[in-house]
Design a protein around this motif. Structure first.
Motif, short mmCIF file in Angstrom:
data_model
loop_
_atom_site.label_atom_id
_atom_site.label_comp_id
_atom_site.label_asym_id
_atom_site.label_seq_id
_atom_site.Cartn_x
_atom_site.Cartn_y
_atom_site.Cartn_z
N LEU A 184 0.85 -1.18 0.00
CA LEU A 184 0.00 0.00 0.00
C LEU A 184 0.89 1.24 0.00
CD1 LEU A 184 -3.10 0.50 0.09
CD2 LEU A 184 -2.82 0.98 2.53
N ILE A 185 0.65 2.12 -0.96
CA ILE A 185 1.44 3.34 -1.11
C ILE A 185 0.61 4.54 -0.67
CG2 ILE A 185 2.78 4.72 -2.74
CD1 ILE A 185 3.75 1.80 -2.43
N HIS A 186 1.24 5.49 -0.02
CA HIS A 186 0.56 6.75 0.29
C HIS A 186 1.16 7.83 -0.61
CE1 HIS A 186 -0.94 10.27 2.51
NE2 HIS A 186 -1.91 9.44 2.90
N CYS A 187 0.31 8.68 -1.17
CA CYS A 187 0.78 9.65 -2.16
C CYS A 187 1.69 10.72 -1.58
CB CYS A 187 -0.42 10.30 -2.86
SG CYS A 187 -1.35 9.16 -3.91
N SER A 188 1.81 10.77 -0.26
CA SER A 188 2.74 11.72 0.36
C SER A 188 4.11 11.11 0.61
CB SER A 188 2.16 12.23 1.69
OG SER A 188 2.10 11.17 2.64
N ASP A 189 4.31 9.84 0.23
CA ASP A 189 5.59 9.19 0.49
C ASP A 189 6.73 9.95 -0.19
OD1 ASP A 189 4.37 7.23 1.96
OD2 ASP A 189 4.34 5.74 0.35
N GLU A 190 7.85 10.05 0.49
CA GLU A 190 9.00 10.76 -0.05
C GLU A 190 9.50 10.07 -1.31
OE1 GLU A 190 13.42 12.37 1.37
OE2 GLU A 190 12.13 11.28 2.77
N GLY A 191 9.74 10.86 -2.36
CA GLY A 191 10.21 10.33 -3.63
C GLY A 191 9.08 9.97 -4.58
N PHE A 192 7.83 10.00 -4.10
CA PHE A 192 6.68 9.68 -4.95
C PHE A 192 6.08 10.98 -5.47
CE2 PHE A 192 2.13 9.22 -5.59
CZ PHE A 192 2.09 8.13 -6.45
N SER A 193 5.63 10.98 -6.73
CA SER A 193 4.99 12.17 -7.29
C SER A 193 3.88 11.78 -8.24
CB SER A 193 6.02 13.05 -8.01
OG SER A 193 6.64 12.34 -9.07
N LEU A 194 2.86 12.64 -8.28
CA LEU A 194 1.74 12.50 -9.21
C LEU A 194 2.00 13.39 -10.41
CD1 LEU A 194 -1.22 12.75 -6.67
CD2 LEU A 194 -0.37 10.67 -7.76
N GLU A 195 1.85 12.83 -11.61
CA GLU A 195 2.11 13.60 -12.83
C GLU A 195 0.85 13.67 -13.67
OE1 GLU A 195 5.54 12.19 -14.87
OE2 GLU A 195 6.86 12.52 -13.13
N PRO A 196 0.51 14.86 -14.17
CA PRO A 196 -0.72 15.01 -14.97
C PRO A 196 -0.68 14.13 -16.21
CG PRO A 196 0.19 17.14 -14.36
CD PRO A 196 1.22 16.13 -14.00
N CYS A 197 -1.86 13.63 -16.58
CA CYS A 197 -2.03 12.87 -17.82
C CYS A 197 -2.52 13.81 -18.92
CB CYS A 197 -3.05 11.75 -17.64
SG CYS A 197 -2.59 10.52 -16.42
N LYS A 198 -2.41 13.37 -20.15
CA LYS A 198 -3.02 14.11 -21.24
C LYS A 198 -4.53 14.09 -21.06
CE LYS A 198 0.62 13.23 -24.63
NZ LYS A 198 0.96 12.65 -25.97
N GLU A 199 -5.20 15.07 -21.65
CA GLU A 199 -6.64 15.20 -21.49
C GLU A 199 -7.37 14.01 -22.08
OE1 GLU A 199 -10.20 18.42 -22.45
OE2 GLU A 199 -8.12 18.84 -23.02
N PHE A 200 -8.36 13.51 -21.33
CA PHE A 200 -9.16 12.39 -21.79
C PHE A 200 -10.42 12.87 -22.49
CE2 PHE A 200 -6.99 10.64 -17.95
CZ PHE A 200 -6.22 9.69 -18.60
N THR A 201 -11.05 11.98 -23.22
CA THR A 201 -12.30 12.31 -23.88
C THR A 201 -13.50 12.21 -22.93
OG1 THR A 201 -13.64 11.86 -25.85
CG2 THR A 201 -12.82 9.95 -24.66
N ALA A 202 -13.30 11.62 -21.78
CA ALA A 202 -14.36 11.45 -20.78
C ALA A 202 -13.69 11.22 -19.43
CB ALA A 202 -15.26 10.28 -21.13
#
Length: 376
Positions: A189-207
């Protein structure tokens, strides 16, 4: 899938959402937001938290369900109520259900005690992260995360391209290949605040722009042993996979039920010509009843690991995708030109139905698995 980072509309809407029964929540609070969730990236956080407070995320968790049962059929019913108004929200509900499903079925008592109750009530939110691993176990992709063992855990590197229902304070599950050449994989189980982890935007979806779908980058992320869900992972996947797949029926059934409603509404002014179309609301209602009956039977034994049972699970999931496609095309034809308007429910459901057909396991993935089972 997920929406664009940085949008704050969900927070603005939070104060207007109160704890209601789920159907009222979907009709009163969720339905008006559906176009913005679909196209503008509004994340329905307040609705998801209210749905959790109403019990939507606990039915399939025996330890959290007041009835003490693993009631996947009830979880599907709850998800379908949301999906009938907005499948983006229904999909986020499935991500939430899946994340909790992993913790519930793990041997990690600390996570069951400290994280699972919050997930079941919508107080903590989470994603699934298993699209790439499920494809890996079917021979479609290689695992995209690797890890080296260190004292007290693992250091993980790699990139998952699409994980949904995420935010800076959310959880999700990940499976990584352990370096060493023996093919061992571990799930944690990963927490998005973990050091070294990052969220990156995706290209725009159609839905489904409001589902908070991101790329997940791991750069020397330390995952402690007390976050491990399964080591080794293969027996665990066999245990959870049928429930993982059956729960997805809530998305497809919800889309079909929304299409049935749209068809009936179109018939109020167009019945004199819509009667010539091949697919009518009554046809779809019969198919939904049949699918729900089959689901109830399979949901009684979600931990059956036999080949025959898994084949039936896959066949039902395939039928659910095909029914959603059929229903959404019918709703579009019944709506006619009105369904082609930018915010018309019919064209939104058409795009949603394609997501039902391509989300892991996609139609082609399911057919590959069924062919493998037939050849065994």
């Amino acid at each position: 899938m997920e929406g664009r980072p940085g949008l704050t509309g969900a927070a603005d809407a939070a104060s207007t959402v109160h704890v209601r029964d789920l159907e009222s929540l979907a009709r009163i609070d969720l339905a008006p937001l559906a176009p913005r969730i679909d196209r503008e990236g509004l994340y329905p956080e307040a609705v998801l938290r209210a749905a959790g407070a109403a019990g939507a995320f606990r039915y399939h968790l025996a330890s959290q369900n007041p009835a003490g049962t693993t009631d996947i059929a009830a979880a599907v019913d709850a998800m379908a109520v949301l999906s009938a108004e907005c499948m983006s929200t229904g999909f986020c509900a499935w991500c939430q259900d899946a994340c909790a499903w992993y913790v519930e079925n793990s041997a990690n008592e600390a996570l069951k005690r400290e994280v699972l109750p919050g997930l079941s009530r919508g107080e903590l939110l989470g994603g699934t992260g298993l699209s790439n691993p499920m494809k890996h176990f079917s021979g479609i992709e290689n695992l995209k995360l690797s890890a080296r063992p260190v004292s007290g855990g693992f250091v993980v590197n790699g990139m998952l391209p699409w994980v949904s229902n995420l935010g800076e304070d959310h959880y999700f599950a990940a499976i990584f290949q352990v370096e060493g050449g023996d093919g061992r994989a571990v799930m944690a189980l990963i927490h998005c605040s973990d050091e070294g982890f990052s969220l990156e935007p995706c290209k725009e979806f159609t839905a489904l722009e409001g589902t908070r779908t991101f790329g997940c980058r791991f750069k020397d992320v330390f995952v402690p042993e007390d976050r491990v869900l399964a080591d080794p992972v293969a027996p665990f996947i066999r245990r959870i996979r049928s429930g993982f797949i059956l729960l997805q029926m809530g998305m497809g059934l919800g889309v079909v039920e929304g299409c049935i409603r749209d068809i009936r509404e179109s018939g109020q002014s167009l019945s004199h010509v819509n009667c010539y179309l091949d697919v009518q609301a009554e046809d779809l209602e019969t198919s939904v009843q049949d699918a729900r009956a089959a689901l109830r039977v399979l949901a009684e034994t979600p931990f059956d690991e036999s080949r025959d049972y898994f084949r039936e699970v896959l066949q039902l999931r395939l039928a659910g995708s095909e029914l959603a496609l059929k229903a959404s095309q019918a709703a579009m034809l019944h709506a006619g030109a009105r369904g082609y308007l930018a915010h018309a429910p019919a064209q939104r459901r058409l795009r949603e139905s394609y997501f039902v057909a391509i989300v892991t396991p996609a139609i082609k993935h399911i057919r590959k698995e069924l062919a493998k089972l037939e050849a065994a």
